[in-house]
Write an enzyme that holds these catalytic residues in place. Structure first.
Site, PDB file in Angstrom:
ATOM      1  N   ASP A 110       0.833  -1.201   0.000  1.00  9.36           N
ATOM      2  CA  ASP A 110       0.000   0.000   0.000  1.00  9.36           C
ATOM      3  C   ASP A 110       0.872   1.257   0.000  1.00  9.36           C
ATOM      4  OD1 ASP A 110      -1.947   1.970   0.416  1.00  9.36           O
ATOM      5  OD2 ASP A 110      -3.050   0.761   1.857  1.00  9.36           O
ATOM      6  N   HIS A 163      -0.561   4.521   0.167  1.00  9.56           N
ATOM      7  CA  HIS A 163      -1.386   5.667   0.571  1.00  9.56           C
ATOM      8  C   HIS A 163      -0.756   6.361   1.781  1.00  9.56           C
ATOM      9  CE1 HIS A 163      -4.308   3.277  -1.740  1.00  9.56           C
ATOM     10  NE2 HIS A 163      -4.767   4.478  -2.086  1.00  9.56           N
TER      11      HIS A 163
END
Length: 146
Positions: free
Chosen positions: A13, A15
């Site tokens: 990920d 983000h």
């Protein structure tokens, strides 16, 4: 003395917005924050917790694959002799429509607290203070000393 927490985004990920907001809120609340950034492996979380004497590890994930990324995480922490609080939060499952079911899954995996992507950082901080047995006075004292 500020309490140290490890913060990062697990797995593949990338983000960053959520952990940036959490880092600012935790720092403002008087915590010493070690932000590992994005695409962090389980081993990096464990190594940082050990190196910094952390009392809590906060795992973020927004791309929906947190279960796979967190599988075996608590076994790793145990094998490293780490007794830390573990929190996980974000958009933890693809197509997540029943968060209570998701929460239960992560609790069964060993996480002390599980938050959805809509959780206010102040709510997580309040839980962290309770879990670390910090009184408001201690939190304010930490903020003044740092």
């Amino acid at each position: 003395m500020p309490r140290t927490v490890i913060l990062g985004v697990i797995g593949s990920d990338a983000h960053v917005v959520g952990i940036t907001i959490l880092e600012q809120a935790l720092s403002a609340a008087g915590f010493e924050v070690v932000n590992l950034g994005v695409q962090t492996s389980q081993a990096e979380f464990a190594d940082a917790a050990k190196a910094h004497g952390a009392e809590a590890v906060l795992v973020s994930s927004l791309y929906g694959h947190a279960r796979q990324d967190c599988e075996g995480f608590h076994d790793l922490l145990d094998s490293e002799g780490l007794d830390v609080l573990t929190y996980v939060g974000g958009n933890l499952a693809v197509g997540q429509d029943d968060f209570e079911s998701t929460r239960e899954t992560f609790r069964e995996m060993g996480f002390d607290r599980v938050f959805d992507a809509e959780t206010d950082p102040e709510d997580a901080i309040a839980d962290l203070r309770r879990d670390l047995n910090l009184t408001t006075t201690e939190g304010e004292q930490v903020r003044v000393d740092s």
